[in-house]
Design a protein around this motif. Structure first.
Motif, PDB file in Angstrom:
ATOM      1  N   LYS A  47      36.484  27.424  42.958  1.00 57.41           N
ATOM      2  CA  LYS A  47      37.898  27.677  42.719  1.00 57.41           C
ATOM      3  C   LYS A  47      38.036  29.074  42.113  1.00 57.41           C
ATOM      4  CE  LYS A  47      38.872  22.798  41.798  1.00 57.41           C
ATOM      5  NZ  LYS A  47      39.046  22.448  43.157  1.00 57.41           N
ATOM      6  N   VAL A  48      39.154  29.747  42.432  1.00 52.77           N
ATOM      7  CA  VAL A  48      39.396  31.106  41.956  1.00 52.77           C
ATOM      8  C   VAL A  48      40.729  31.150  41.239  1.00 52.77           C
ATOM      9  CG1 VAL A  48      39.792  33.506  42.676  1.00 52.77           C
ATOM     10  CG2 VAL A  48      37.985  32.162  43.767  1.00 52.77           C
ATOM     11  N   ALA A  49      40.773  31.886  40.124  1.00 57.33           N
ATOM     12  CA  ALA A  49      42.002  31.982  39.328  1.00 57.33           C
ATOM     13  C   ALA A  49      42.204  33.397  38.812  1.00 57.33           C
ATOM     14  CB  ALA A  49      41.925  31.018  38.141  1.00 57.33           C
ATOM     15  N   PHE A  50      43.467  33.796  38.737  1.00 52.84           N
ATOM     16  CA  PHE A  50      43.866  35.054  38.102  1.00 52.84           C
ATOM     17  C   PHE A  50      44.494  34.713  36.761  1.00 52.84           C
ATOM     18  CE2 PHE A  50      44.978  37.178  42.455  1.00 52.84           C
ATOM     19  CZ  PHE A  50      43.638  37.247  42.785  1.00 52.84           C
ATOM     20  N   ILE A  51      44.112  35.450  35.717  1.00 61.12           N
ATOM     21  CA  ILE A  51      44.732  35.305  34.398  1.00 61.12           C
ATOM     22  C   ILE A  51      45.082  36.706  33.922  1.00 61.12           C
ATOM     23  CG2 ILE A  51      44.501  34.488  32.026  1.00 61.12           C
ATOM     24  CD1 ILE A  51      42.478  32.431  33.012  1.00 61.12           C
ATOM     25  N   SER A  52      46.359  37.030  33.985  1.00 60.47           N
ATOM     26  CA  SER A  52      46.802  38.384  33.655  1.00 60.47           C
ATOM     27  C   SER A  52      47.651  38.396  32.394  1.00 60.47           C
ATOM     28  CB  SER A  52      47.606  38.969  34.821  1.00 60.47           C
ATOM     29  OG  SER A  52      48.009  40.288  34.517  1.00 60.47           O
ATOM     30  N   GLY A  53      47.379  39.338  31.537  1.00 60.98           N
ATOM     31  CA  GLY A  53      48.186  39.495  30.327  1.00 60.98           C
ATOM     32  C   GLY A  53      49.513  40.160  30.595  1.00 60.98           C
ATOM     33  N   ARG A  54      49.625  40.832  31.713  1.00 60.16           N
ATOM     34  CA  ARG A  54      50.836  41.565  32.063  1.00 60.16           C
ATOM     35  C   ARG A  54      51.476  40.900  33.271  1.00 60.16           C
ATOM     36  NH1 ARG A  54      52.309  45.457  35.553  1.00 60.16           N
ATOM     37  NH2 ARG A  54      53.858  46.962  34.817  1.00 60.16           N
ATOM     38  N   PHE A  55      52.754  40.508  33.149  1.00 59.77           N
ATOM     39  CA  PHE A  55      53.446  39.908  34.292  1.00 59.77           C
ATOM     40  C   PHE A  55      53.662  40.956  35.370  1.00 59.77           C
ATOM     41  CE2 PHE A  55      57.066  38.970  36.910  1.00 59.77           C
ATOM     42  CZ  PHE A  55      56.727  37.705  37.360  1.00 59.77           C
ATOM     43  N   SER A  56      53.375  40.577  36.594  1.00 61.88           N
ATOM     44  CA  SER A  56      53.568  41.483  37.718  1.00 61.88           C
ATOM     45  C   SER A  56      53.812  40.699  39.004  1.00 61.88           C
ATOM     46  CB  SER A  56      52.330  42.362  37.899  1.00 61.88           C
ATOM     47  OG  SER A  56      52.406  43.085  39.100  1.00 61.88           O
ATOM     48  N   PRO A  57      54.909  41.000  39.702  1.00 64.57           N
ATOM     49  CA  PRO A  57      55.130  40.378  41.013  1.00 64.57           C
ATOM     50  C   PRO A  57      54.009  40.718  42.001  1.00 64.57           C
ATOM     51  CG  PRO A  57      57.171  41.365  40.216  1.00 64.57           C
ATOM     52  CD  PRO A  57      56.074  41.809  39.292  1.00 64.57           C
ATOM     53  N   ALA A  58      53.391  41.893  41.861  1.00 61.29           N
ATOM     54  CA  ALA A  58      52.298  42.278  42.758  1.00 61.29           C
ATOM     55  C   ALA A  58      51.105  41.342  42.595  1.00 61.29           C
ATOM     56  CB  ALA A  58      51.888  43.726  42.498  1.00 61.29           C
ATOM     57  N   GLU A  65      48.619  35.853  49.016  1.00 61.25           N
ATOM     58  CA  GLU A  65      47.924  36.348  50.212  1.00 61.25           C
ATOM     59  C   GLU A  65      46.522  35.754  50.337  1.00 61.25           C
ATOM     60  OE1 GLU A  65      49.921  40.819  50.606  1.00 61.25           O
ATOM     61  OE2 GLU A  65      47.873  40.609  49.856  1.00 61.25           O
ATOM     62  N   LEU A  66      45.872  35.535  49.209  1.00 62.66           N
ATOM     63  CA  LEU A  66      44.508  35.006  49.211  1.00 62.66           C
ATOM     64  C   LEU A  66      44.457  33.477  49.081  1.00 62.66           C
ATOM     65  CD1 LEU A  66      42.829  37.691  46.917  1.00 62.66           C
ATOM     66  CD2 LEU A  66      42.627  37.486  49.408  1.00 62.66           C
ATOM     67  N   ASN A  67      45.625  32.830  49.040  1.00 61.19           N
ATOM     68  CA  ASN A  67      45.722  31.374  48.873  1.00 61.19           C
ATOM     69  C   ASN A  67      45.130  30.904  47.548  1.00 61.19           C
ATOM     70  OD1 ASN A  67      47.074  30.795  51.344  1.00 61.19           O
ATOM     71  ND2 ASN A  67      45.132  31.121  52.401  1.00 61.19           N
ATOM     72  N   ILE A  68      45.335  31.711  46.506  1.00 63.53           N
ATOM     73  CA  ILE A  68      44.905  31.360  45.159  1.00 63.53           C
ATOM     74  C   ILE A  68      46.094  30.739  44.447  1.00 63.53           C
ATOM     75  CG2 ILE A  68      44.135  32.297  42.933  1.00 63.53           C
ATOM     76  CD1 ILE A  68      42.659  34.475  44.622  1.00 63.53           C
ATOM     77  N   THR A  69      45.983  29.462  44.129  1.00 67.23           N
ATOM     78  CA  THR A  69      47.112  28.760  43.510  1.00 67.23           C
ATOM     79  C   THR A  69      47.065  28.808  41.991  1.00 67.23           C
ATOM     80  OG1 THR A  69      45.907  26.672  43.670  1.00 67.23           O
ATOM     81  CG2 THR A  69      47.405  27.212  45.488  1.00 67.23           C
ATOM     82  N   ALA A  70      45.913  29.120  41.433  1.00 68.56           N
ATOM     83  CA  ALA A  70      45.780  29.209  39.975  1.00 68.56           C
ATOM     84  C   ALA A  70      46.002  30.659  39.544  1.00 68.56           C
ATOM     85  CB  ALA A  70      44.405  28.719  39.532  1.00 68.56           C
ATOM     86  N   CYS A  71      47.248  30.967  39.213  1.00 70.69           N
ATOM     87  CA  CYS A  71      47.616  32.328  38.827  1.00 70.69           C
ATOM     88  C   CYS A  71      48.480  32.254  37.580  1.00 70.69           C
ATOM     89  CB  CYS A  71      48.359  33.030  39.959  1.00 70.69           C
ATOM     90  SG  CYS A  71      48.888  34.709  39.567  1.00 70.69           S
ATOM     91  N   VAL A  72      47.902  32.652  36.452  1.00 68.56           N
ATOM     92  CA  VAL A  72      48.631  32.699  35.191  1.00 68.56           C
ATOM     93  C   VAL A  72      48.991  34.165  34.979  1.00 68.56           C
ATOM     94  CG1 VAL A  72      48.551  32.227  32.728  1.00 68.56           C
ATOM     95  CG2 VAL A  72      47.344  30.728  34.310  1.00 68.56           C
ATOM     96  N   ASN A  73      50.269  34.456  35.041  1.00 70.12           N
ATOM     97  CA  ASN A  73      50.743  35.826  35.119  1.00 70.12           C
ATOM     98  C   ASN A  73      51.626  36.144  33.921  1.00 70.12           C
ATOM     99  OD1 ASN A  73      51.299  38.345  36.210  1.00 70.12           O
ATOM    100  ND2 ASN A  73      52.477  37.567  37.931  1.00 70.12           N
ATOM    101  N   GLY A  74      51.141  36.977  33.009  1.00 69.32           N
ATOM    102  CA  GLY A  74      51.938  37.368  31.852  1.00 69.32           C
ATOM    103  C   GLY A  74      51.687  36.501  30.632  1.00 69.32           C
ATOM    104  N   VAL A  75      50.433  36.173  30.353  1.00 72.71           N
ATOM    105  CA  VAL A  75      50.083  35.341  29.205  1.00 72.71           C
ATOM    106  C   VAL A  75      49.443  36.223  28.125  1.00 72.71           C
ATOM    107  CG1 VAL A  75      47.815  34.692  30.129  1.00 72.71           C
ATOM    108  CG2 VAL A  75      48.912  33.227  28.480  1.00 72.71           C
ATOM    109  N   LYS A  76      49.870  36.048  26.902  1.00 67.55           N
ATOM    110  CA  LYS A  76      49.365  36.888  25.808  1.00 67.55           C
ATOM    111  C   LYS A  76      47.957  36.490  25.362  1.00 67.55           C
ATOM    112  CE  LYS A  76      52.983  39.402  25.604  1.00 67.55           C
ATOM    113  NZ  LYS A  76      52.963  40.484  26.566  1.00 67.55           N
ATOM    114  N   ASP A  77      47.687  35.188  25.277  1.00 68.05           N
ATOM    115  CA  ASP A  77      46.385  34.701  24.824  1.00 68.05           C
ATOM    116  C   ASP A  77      45.699  34.023  26.010  1.00 68.05           C
ATOM    117  OD1 ASP A  77      44.207  33.944  23.331  1.00 68.05           O
ATOM    118  OD2 ASP A  77      45.337  32.720  21.900  1.00 68.05           O
ATOM    119  N   LYS A  78      44.711  34.674  26.563  1.00 72.05           N
ATOM    120  CA  LYS A  78      44.088  34.212  27.804  1.00 72.05           C
ATOM    121  C   LYS A  78      43.161  33.010  27.630  1.00 72.05           C
ATOM    122  CE  LYS A  78      44.218  38.742  29.956  1.00 72.05           C
ATOM    123  NZ  LYS A  78      43.423  39.767  30.644  1.00 72.05           N
TER     124      LYS A  78
END
Length: 157
Positions: A47-58, A65-78
């Protein structure tokens, strides 16, 4: 065996640059080879996940596009986000790989069974990691990590 590969986005999956126009729009550069590495991992059952501290529509668009459903976008504490994600998936910390490049990623790198850093990562991030990619974020680092995970899982089987 690694069952979840989670990563920071800016500076890890991208080169860290954010292009802002005067109208609220932004652009980021993603490496196609990184994307293919993630697709190969997912085909292998990781499984693949993105965890970004900065919210971004990109970031959300790239995840879709990559069919990654686990995307936490704009979280302060990762770290709590990563721990909750692993718990919901029934995955232990030993089965998690996490890649990052800067201070907000250190706790996740230390918690994960396999901590990864990009070549452009800050020194304290590299020191916390088990392995450092030869490439920089946005220029093949995530592909390097994906290939390392494939080898790592092969050795554990």
């Amino acid at each position: 065996m690694i069952k979840l590969f989670a990563m920071d986005v800016d500076g890890t999956l991208t080169d860290g640059g954010v292009y802002l126009d005067g109208n609220g729009g932004e652009m980021k550069r993603f490496d196609i080879q990184d994307g293919l590495g993630l697709v190969v991992l997912m085909r292998m059952g990781v499984k693949v996940a993105f965890i970004s501290g900065r919210f971004s529509p990109a970031t959300e668009r790239r995840a879709k596009e990559l069919n990654i459903t686990a995307c936490v976008n704009g979280v302060k504490d990762k770290l709590p986000a990563l721990q909750n994600m692993a718990h919901e998936m029934g995955i232990s910390s030993a089965e998690v790989a996490y890649a990052g490049d800067d201070m907000p990623d250190v706790e996740c790198i230390k918690w994960a069974g396999l901590g990864l850093a990009t070549n452009n990562a800050r020194q304290n991030v590299k020191a916390a990691a088990d392995w450092c990619a030869p490439s920089s974020g946005g220029h093949g680092a995530i592909r390097d990590c994906a290939e390392y995970i494939i080898e790592y899982n092969g050795e554990k089987q």
